[in-house]
Design a protein around this motif. Structure first.
Motif, mmCIF file in Angstrom:
data_model
loop_
_atom_site.group_PDB
_atom_site.id
_atom_site.type_symbol
_atom_site.label_atom_id
_atom_site.label_comp_id
_atom_site.label_asym_id
_atom_site.label_seq_id
_atom_site.Cartn_x
_atom_site.Cartn_y
_atom_site.Cartn_z
ATOM 1 N N THR A 126 0.828 -1.209 0.000
ATOM 2 C CA THR A 126 0.000 0.000 0.000
ATOM 3 C C THR A 126 0.860 1.255 0.000
ATOM 4 O O THR A 126 0.547 2.247 -0.680
ATOM 5 C CB THR A 126 -0.919 -0.013 1.228
ATOM 6 N N LEU A 127 1.957 1.224 0.757
ATOM 7 C CA LEU A 127 2.852 2.380 0.784
ATOM 8 C C LEU A 127 3.442 2.646 -0.594
ATOM 9 O O LEU A 127 3.517 3.802 -1.035
ATOM 10 C CB LEU A 127 3.968 2.128 1.797
ATOM 11 N N ALA A 128 3.837 1.607 -1.315
ATOM 12 C CA ALA A 128 4.407 1.785 -2.646
ATOM 13 C C ALA A 128 3.373 2.305 -3.633
ATOM 14 O O ALA A 128 3.718 3.033 -4.572
ATOM 15 C CB ALA A 128 4.992 0.460 -3.140
ATOM 16 N N VAL A 129 2.097 1.956 -3.443
ATOM 17 C CA VAL A 129 1.045 2.393 -4.366
ATOM 18 C C VAL A 129 0.663 3.841 -4.123
ATOM 19 O O VAL A 129 0.490 4.621 -5.074
ATOM 20 C CB VAL A 129 -0.181 1.465 -4.246
ATOM 21 N N HIS A 130 0.532 4.248 -2.866
ATOM 22 C CA HIS A 130 -0.085 5.535 -2.541
ATOM 23 C C HIS A 130 0.894 6.643 -2.165
ATOM 24 O O HIS A 130 0.468 7.797 -2.032
ATOM 25 C CB HIS A 130 -1.080 5.351 -1.382
ATOM 26 N N ARG A 131 2.156 6.344 -2.002
ATOM 27 C CA ARG A 131 3.093 7.378 -1.591
ATOM 28 C C ARG A 131 4.313 7.371 -2.484
ATOM 29 O O ARG A 131 4.618 6.361 -3.130
ATOM 30 C CB ARG A 131 3.526 7.168 -0.121
ATOM 31 N N PRO A 132 5.065 8.505 -2.561
ATOM 32 C CA PRO A 132 6.264 8.559 -3.409
ATOM 33 C C PRO A 132 7.302 7.514 -2.998
ATOM 34 O O PRO A 132 7.264 6.948 -1.901
ATOM 35 C CB PRO A 132 6.778 9.987 -3.195
ATOM 36 N N PHE A 133 8.247 7.297 -3.890
ATOM 37 C CA PHE A 133 9.210 6.208 -3.706
ATOM 38 C C PHE A 133 10.098 6.412 -2.477
ATOM 39 O O PHE A 133 10.564 5.426 -1.876
ATOM 40 C CB PHE A 133 10.083 6.078 -4.961
ATOM 41 N N ARG A 134 10.335 7.653 -2.090
ATOM 42 C CA ARG A 134 11.252 7.873 -0.967
ATOM 43 C C ARG A 134 10.709 7.258 0.319
ATOM 44 O O ARG A 134 11.492 6.743 1.145
ATOM 45 C CB ARG A 134 11.522 9.362 -0.786
ATOM 46 N N TYR A 135 9.398 7.295 0.544
ATOM 47 C CA TYR A 135 8.824 6.657 1.730
ATOM 48 C C TYR A 135 9.015 5.147 1.659
ATOM 49 O O TYR A 135 9.391 4.497 2.653
ATOM 50 C CB TYR A 135 7.336 6.984 1.839
ATOM 51 N N THR A 136 8.774 4.579 0.501
ATOM 52 C CA THR A 136 8.940 3.132 0.349
ATOM 53 C C THR A 136 10.394 2.729 0.544
ATOM 54 O O THR A 136 10.688 1.676 1.138
ATOM 55 C CB THR A 136 8.467 2.707 -1.056
ATOM 56 N N ALA A 137 11.314 3.552 0.024
ATOM 57 C CA ALA A 137 12.733 3.212 0.148
ATOM 58 C C ALA A 137 13.174 3.206 1.612
ATOM 59 O O ALA A 137 13.854 2.271 2.069
ATOM 60 C CB ALA A 137 13.574 4.206 -0.654
#
Length: 416
Positions: A126-137
């Motif tokens: 869900t984080l990768a879908v709804h937020r920019p890549f820096r949060y996922t990284a």
């Protein structure tokens, strides 16, 4: 603005919004938001959320079966693991509202609860879908960094340490990659929608500009044609008014000119109105005048009582392009009309010359008026239109008083 967004919705989804994600529906239909500003879940969202909840519960149940195989795990820790896992599965319903907070919370939770592994993976997705890549990284990197510690504290009974670590890391990376793919597809759809909206706006602006240019062209034609005819009417009507002692021949000639000019003006007005009425004109209208009609124009003005000398030095009159000849004719027509209005009774000289490759030049000069001439309302508008017409034809137009006190209009048009 809302209507524009609705108009650019893909036709396949115009009446089936429930198959779209809430993020796309929120952007396409802002009026569908809830009172608190959050987007409403669509039918697709409810199906996806329920499926994710079942997946998290299924992964948790599989992990709960492996807890019995850990000999060093106390019974209380096993129960606590399952309770935390159940709460993590329930928190999956909050993944759309707080994707970052849920993903951050799942990092320490997944370290102490094996049954929360499915919920942790779904939070990363869900984080990768709804937020920019820096949060996922950042959050995904923290989870990968803590994986060796987790498998060191709670090793898999059937797999070696390195194999367990590699499988878990590959699964997390695959989940994150899937989420990034979904996000990129949504952004592509939104960009295509914005591009379609811009294309529609540009097409509408081009259509409006084409309509405006058409109206301006019709207005120029109306001024050039009707001003000439109505000026003839005014001149001869004024002559009849101020010369009641004129001979019968002069009165008959003036009446004939008035009748002919009225007929021509009505015919021109009828054609212009036919152009304005979309689809109501069956005939193609009379052909537009060209340079060959300049002699007839001068003869008509002479019949109206003007003193005109015409000097033509055109190498190949038949070879003059139609657009150039039409522009030259309109310039001469407007200049003769102005001379008749502002310098009545004076001598007017018309000079036209040109050759292929050298261009076409036309000059209309009148002598200074005799006596005082009353001002004419709207003076100067015709010259503005002529300047624009000459510019559109690729030429130039100059006008102004002469050294003798008269007035001259000069134009030069390309003749390639």
């Amino acid at each position: 603005m809302n209507s524009d967004k609705q108009a650019t919705t893909p036709p396949a989804f115009a009446k089936r919004r429930w198959v779209l994600p809430a993020a796309l529906v929120e952007d396409m239909y802002p009026q569908s938001r809830r009172a608190d500003g959050r987007p409403r879940r669509t039918g697709r969202d409810w199906i996806v959320d329920f499926t994710c909840f079942l997946v998290a519960v299924g992964v948790g149940l599989l992990a709960a079966d492996t807890l019995d195989q850990e000999p060093n795990l106390p019974r209380s820790m096993e129960l606590a693991d399952q309770v935390v896992g159940a709460l993590a599965c329930a928190a999956v319903w909050l993944r759309r509202r707080w994707p970052v907070g849920l993903a951050v919370a799942m990092v320490p939770v997944s370290m102490v609860s094996a049954t929360s592994g499915g919920a942790a993976l779904l939070s990363l997705f869900t984080l990768a879908v709804h937020r920019p890549f820096r949060y996922t990284a950042w959050i995904g990197g923290a989870s990968l960094a803590l994986m060796p510690l987790y498998f060191w504290m709670r090793p898999e009974p059937d797999l070696p340490f390195l194999a367990s670590l590699v499988i878990a890391a590959l699964l997390a990376v695959a989940i994150v990659g899937w989420g990034l793919l979904v996000r990129s597809k949504r952004q592509l759809l939104l960009s295509l929608r914005d591009r379609a909206r811009r294309a529609e706006n540009e097409a509408r602006l081009r259509a409006e500009q084409a309509q405006r240019l058409a109206r301006e062209a019709i207005a120029r034609e109306m001024h050039d044609v009707l001003a000439h005819r109505l000026t003839l009417l005014s001149v001869h009507a004024g002559a009849l008014e101020f010369r009641p002692d004129a001979s019968r021949e002069e009165v008959a000639r003036a009446a004939g000119v008035i009748r002919e000019s009225s007929h021509e003006a009505l015919q021109d007005l009828r054609e212009i109105i036919g152009v304005l009425r979309a689809g109501e004109s069956d005939d193609a209208g009379r052909p537009q005048p060209t340079l060959a009609a300049l002699d007839a124009l001068v003869a008509e003005c002479r019949e109206a009582g003007m003193k005109i000398t015409l000097a033509g030095r055109v190498t190949d009159p038949a070879g003059v392009p139609a657009s150039v000849g039409r522009t030259a004719y309109r310039v001469a027509q407007e200049a003769l009309t102005n001379a008749r209005k502002h310098a009545p009774g004076t001598e007017v000289s018309v000079s036209v010359a040109g050759a292929p490759g050298e261009g076409l030049s036309l000059s209309v000069r009148n002598a200074p008026p005799v006596g005082e001439v009353p001002p004419v309302p709207g003076s100067g508008q015709g010259l503005i239109g002529l300047t624009e017409r000459a510019t559109l034809a690729g030429g130039t137009l100059e006008h102004g008083p002469t050294s003798e006190g008269g007035f001259e209009v000069r134009t030069r048009l390309p003749w390639g």
